[in-house]
Enzyme design. Structure first.
Site, PDB file in Angstrom:
ATOM      1  N   ASP A   1       1.041   4.118   1.304  1.00 34.18           N
ATOM      2  CA  ASP A   1       1.442   4.842   2.511  1.00 34.18           C
ATOM      3  C   ASP A   1       2.600   4.160   3.225  1.00 34.18           C
ATOM      4  O   ASP A   1       3.163   4.720   4.163  1.00 34.18           O
ATOM      5  CB  ASP A   1       0.251   5.038   3.460  1.00 34.18           C
ATOM      6  N   HIS A   2       3.028   2.989   2.756  1.00 30.32           N
ATOM      7  CA  HIS A   2       4.160   2.292   3.361  1.00 30.32           C
ATOM      8  C   HIS A   2       5.445   2.424   2.538  1.00 30.32           C
ATOM      9  O   HIS A   2       6.517   2.127   3.047  1.00 30.32           O
ATOM     10  CB  HIS A   2       3.829   0.812   3.563  1.00 30.32           C
TER      11      HIS A   2
ATOM     12  N   HIS B   1       0.873  -1.170   0.000  1.00 29.73           N
ATOM     13  CA  HIS B   1       0.000   0.000   0.000  1.00 29.73           C
ATOM     14  C   HIS B   1       0.913   1.224   0.000  1.00 29.73           C
ATOM     15  O   HIS B   1       1.943   1.254   0.690  1.00 29.73           O
ATOM     16  CB  HIS B   1      -0.915   0.011   1.230  1.00 29.73           C
TER      17      HIS B   1
ATOM     18  N   HIS C   1      -4.626  -8.916   5.012  1.00 31.89           N
ATOM     19  CA  HIS C   1      -4.574  -7.550   4.513  1.00 31.89           C
ATOM     20  C   HIS C   1      -4.970  -7.588   3.051  1.00 31.89           C
ATOM     21  O   HIS C   1      -4.824  -8.621   2.393  1.00 31.89           O
ATOM     22  CB  HIS C   1      -3.140  -7.024   4.707  1.00 31.89           C
TER      23      HIS C   1
END
Length: 145
Positions: free
Chosen positions: A66-67, A64, A142
């Site tokens: 944001d990582h 993702h 996830h």
């Protein structure tokens, strides 16, 4: 010396002024690692007066954005800063392709080696070990591996 973990960011994908995207900095003596590299991680490192050239390895937990959206910029800055030391990078399959295509189309030749290890996101195992640190993976439920 002492062990420390600096939380550079613990927010999620949606930007917020008081919460930065995911990034944590565990350190012990001269060893420093980065867990995730969300957008803005370089600015957070500057605020902490941490020299990114000290990083030995970077661990990306999932794909993702944001990582890992700050990773291209951080690696580019290390390159511009004259880094020659190798960098170990651990992350899900596909991260190496993302980096390769970014550096290909930005015509950015790296002047230091990156050793990429794809993580197996389906099982728990020891991923990394040295004199002071041991890193284990854990599978998560996830949306992305």
């Amino acid at each position: 010396m002492y062990f420390s973990v600096t939380i550079l960011g613990a927010g999620s994908a949606t930007p917020a002024l008081e919460r930065h995207p995911s990034s944590q900095l565990p350190t012990y003596e001269n060893e420093a690692f980065l867990i995730d590299c969300g957008e803005g991680t370089q600015f957070r490192l500057l605020e902490q007066k941490f020299r990114p050239s000290r990083l030995k390895a970077i661990f990306i937990t999932n794909l993702h954005g944001d990582h890992y959206f700050g990773l291209i910029g951080l690696i580019s800055s290390l390159n511009l800063g004259g880094r020659t030391d190798e960098l170990f990078l651990f992350g899900p399959r596909g991260l190496d392709e993302i980096l390769t295509i970014q550096f290909k189309y930005s015509q950015t030749p790296l002047h230091f080696p990156i050793h990429f290890t794809a993580t197996d996101t389906t099982s728990s195992y020891q991923l990394f070990e040295n004199q002071h640190f041991t890193v284990h993976t854990i599978p998560l439920t996830h949306r992305v591996p």
